[in-house]
Structure formats: structure tokens, C-alpha cells
Design a protein around this motif. Sequence first.
Motif, PDB file in Angstrom:
ATOM      1  N   ILE A 215      45.450  22.333  42.823  1.00  0.00           N
ATOM      2  CA  ILE A 215      45.730  21.115  42.569  1.00  0.00           C
ATOM      3  C   ILE A 215      47.395  20.416  42.610  1.00  0.00           C
ATOM      4  N   ALA A 216      47.402  19.347  43.466  1.00  0.00           N
ATOM      5  CA  ALA A 216      48.606  18.700  43.059  1.00  0.00           C
ATOM      6  C   ALA A 216      48.145  17.161  42.836  1.00  0.00           C
ATOM      7  N   SER A 217      47.987  16.687  41.645  1.00  0.00           N
ATOM      8  CA  SER A 217      47.094  15.240  40.871  1.00  0.00           C
ATOM      9  C   SER A 217      48.513  14.247  41.381  1.00  0.00           C
ATOM     10  N   ARG A 218      47.780  12.937  42.316  1.00  0.00           N
ATOM     11  CA  ARG A 218      48.472  12.419  42.284  1.00  0.00           C
ATOM     12  C   ARG A 218      48.675  11.374  41.121  1.00  0.00           C
ATOM     13  N   PHE A 219      47.694  10.735  40.392  1.00  0.00           N
ATOM     14  CA  PHE A 219      47.781  10.245  39.033  1.00  0.00           C
ATOM     15  C   PHE A 219      47.407  11.314  38.403  1.00  0.00           C
ATOM     16  N   ARG A 220      47.493  10.955  36.843  1.00  0.00           N
ATOM     17  CA  ARG A 220      48.079  11.763  35.484  1.00  0.00           C
ATOM     18  C   ARG A 220      47.587  10.986  34.563  1.00  0.00           C
ATOM     19  N   LEU A 221      46.519  10.799  34.053  1.00  0.00           N
ATOM     20  CA  LEU A 221      46.071  10.186  32.779  1.00  0.00           C
ATOM     21  C   LEU A 221      46.158  10.721  31.630  1.00  0.00           C
ATOM     22  N   ASN A 222      46.021   9.764  30.746  1.00  0.00           N
ATOM     23  CA  ASN A 222      45.190  10.013  28.923  1.00  0.00           C
ATOM     24  C   ASN A 222      43.775   9.678  29.003  1.00  0.00           C
ATOM     25  N   SER A 223      43.557   9.071  29.692  1.00  0.00           N
ATOM     26  CA  SER A 223      41.809   8.529  29.535  1.00  0.00           C
ATOM     27  C   SER A 223      41.226   9.024  30.874  1.00  0.00           C
ATOM     28  N   MET A 224      39.819   9.540  29.963  1.00  0.00           N
ATOM     29  CA  MET A 224      38.943   9.710  30.932  1.00  0.00           C
ATOM     30  C   MET A 224      38.269   8.294  31.540  1.00  0.00           C
ATOM     31  N   GLY A 225      38.509   7.359  30.936  1.00  0.00           N
ATOM     32  CA  GLY A 225      37.632   6.287  31.345  1.00  0.00           C
ATOM     33  C   GLY A 225      38.297   5.695  32.143  1.00  0.00           C
ATOM     34  N   LEU A 226      39.620   6.041  31.899  1.00  0.00           N
ATOM     35  CA  LEU A 226      40.506   5.057  33.263  1.00  0.00           C
ATOM     36  C   LEU A 226      40.491   5.981  34.905  1.00  0.00           C
TER      37      LEU A 226
END
Length: 301
Positions: A215-226
Motif C-alpha cells: 500500500i501507499a498511504s496518502r494520510f498517515r495519522l496518529n489518531s484512529m478517531g481522525l
Amino acid sequence: MQLLNYMHLYVEVARTKNFRKAADSLGMSSSTLSRNIAALEKEIGVRLLHRSTRRVELTEAGEAYFNRCQGIVEEANVAHEALRGEAAHPSGTLRISMPVDFAINYLAPVLAEFARAYPLIDFELDAGARRVDLLAEPFDLAIRMGPAPAAPSTLVARQIALLERHLYASPAYLDQAPPLAHPEDLAHHTLCVAGGIKQDGWVLFNGADSMAVPIASRFRLNSMGLSRALAAQGVGIAVLDNMIARAELASGLLQRVLPQWSLAPIPVHAITDTRLLSARTRLFVDFLKARLGGQDSVVRR
């Protein structure tokens, strides 16, 4: 009794390696604590600590003494609680560190129920991404998602939940996105990847079958809620569990995609720095396991 009290004070200083932090945790002044530790060193005739203006270090004898005293103090505390009836009527302050998403979506209703069941217990809750140091900070336990910690060796992990993970997207996103009928199609989609999920590839499971998908993620986050919120806005596909996504599923803002496939479930652990838990801590961990369906497992690293 005086020697046991000295041991209790010394263990707290040795754990935090800081007189001010230890004094705050013990509810006394730094000067009083320092005098007590000096009296302990005089009593046993051995230097336990190297003191400087910036930090405290244990001597070789101090390290050995700490390792012996810690278990003695913990056992004494457990025995004292039992004698004064705290096991039957637990009280005091329960200090917990937890991830904010898990706290809001899972722990809030459990905490409310536990607080009603045990009205003499107070709570200090630290919800955030910071991983607290249980050996140096005055927390009774930390809730952590993912594998049990490998270090330090003194930590004890009790599994309290196992969260299934599936793929979700909004109908609006799916209407304009490329076809999505097989895991390999994920390579052509926008992905919102929260922390704790591999960024370069996923392994998806369909019963006994599994498939590694780059995969190649465009959005990498530290919040599952976000991640959930972005998916609901039609930004892309998110990896969520059913509880996190329940409101959006009910309202139609999200739907499960590739429903036959899922990622490996993620374990949730209650982490403590000892096996000898206070009555209130032990009750809370057991309460979490009963409400969240955790397996009865304990891992000591």
C-alpha cells in the motif's frame, strides 16, 4: 516498622531517581524525604545514592537494595490493604494512562460503571499518545494497544481486549473511486492509515486465507478517531474496528468494504510495573477484562 517505612520511601526515590517527584508522590517535602533517606543510609551503614543538583543515581549497593526492597514493600502494602479492609471496600486514587481514542470509545462507559460500583475510588486519567514511564512516574497502570512491551523487564502486561479491524469507506468516496472488489485493488485507492498499522503493506485475512498487499498511504495519522473522521468525509479508506465506527455505520456515513477480508486483531494490554497490585488496581483490571472480553493472559518481559 520504622525500617519498613524507610524502605517504602527509598523504593519511591529509587524508582523515580528524583527527590522532588518522589516527594510529590509520597505527599511530603523534598527536605523531609532527603533526611529520611540519609537516616536509612546511616542505619544500614551503606551509601545507597549518588546525589547531584540535577539527578540521583543508585550506587551498586543501592541497586541491590532496591531490588530486594521493592518486593518487600509491595507485599507489605498488599497485606496492609487486606488487614484494613480495602480489599472489601477499595479506596484511594487510581492513576491511569491511556490512548485518547481508546479512552473515549471504550473506556469512558466502563469507567463510569466502575466509578458507580466503587464510590470510594478517585481517578487521575492521562489520555494521550505519550507513553508514560511506569517506573519513574506515579501511575498505577497504563492501557496500551499493540504487542506487550519488550522492555523494561520489570513490566507486566495483562491482555484486556482484542479488537477486530476491518476496512471502511464512505459511500461518497466509493461512488467516485476505482473499483474495489479484491485486496489487490487497494493499490489504486487513497488510504488513511493510523499509527500502529504498517505503512508499507498490509496482511489481509479471509478465514484461513491470507494475502500481503503493498500500500501507499496518502494520510498517515496518529489518531484512529481522525482516521475515522477523514473516511467519513469521503477522503479515503480507513482501518477501524466496529466499536470505533459504530455511529458512522448506523448513520450511513461509513460502510465496510471488502467485507470478507480483515486485518489481524490488535491486542490491548493493561501494563503495570509489578504483579502485586493494590486492591483498586486489581479490581479495575479485572473489571476491564470482564467488560471488554480480554483473554486471561499475563505476559512478563
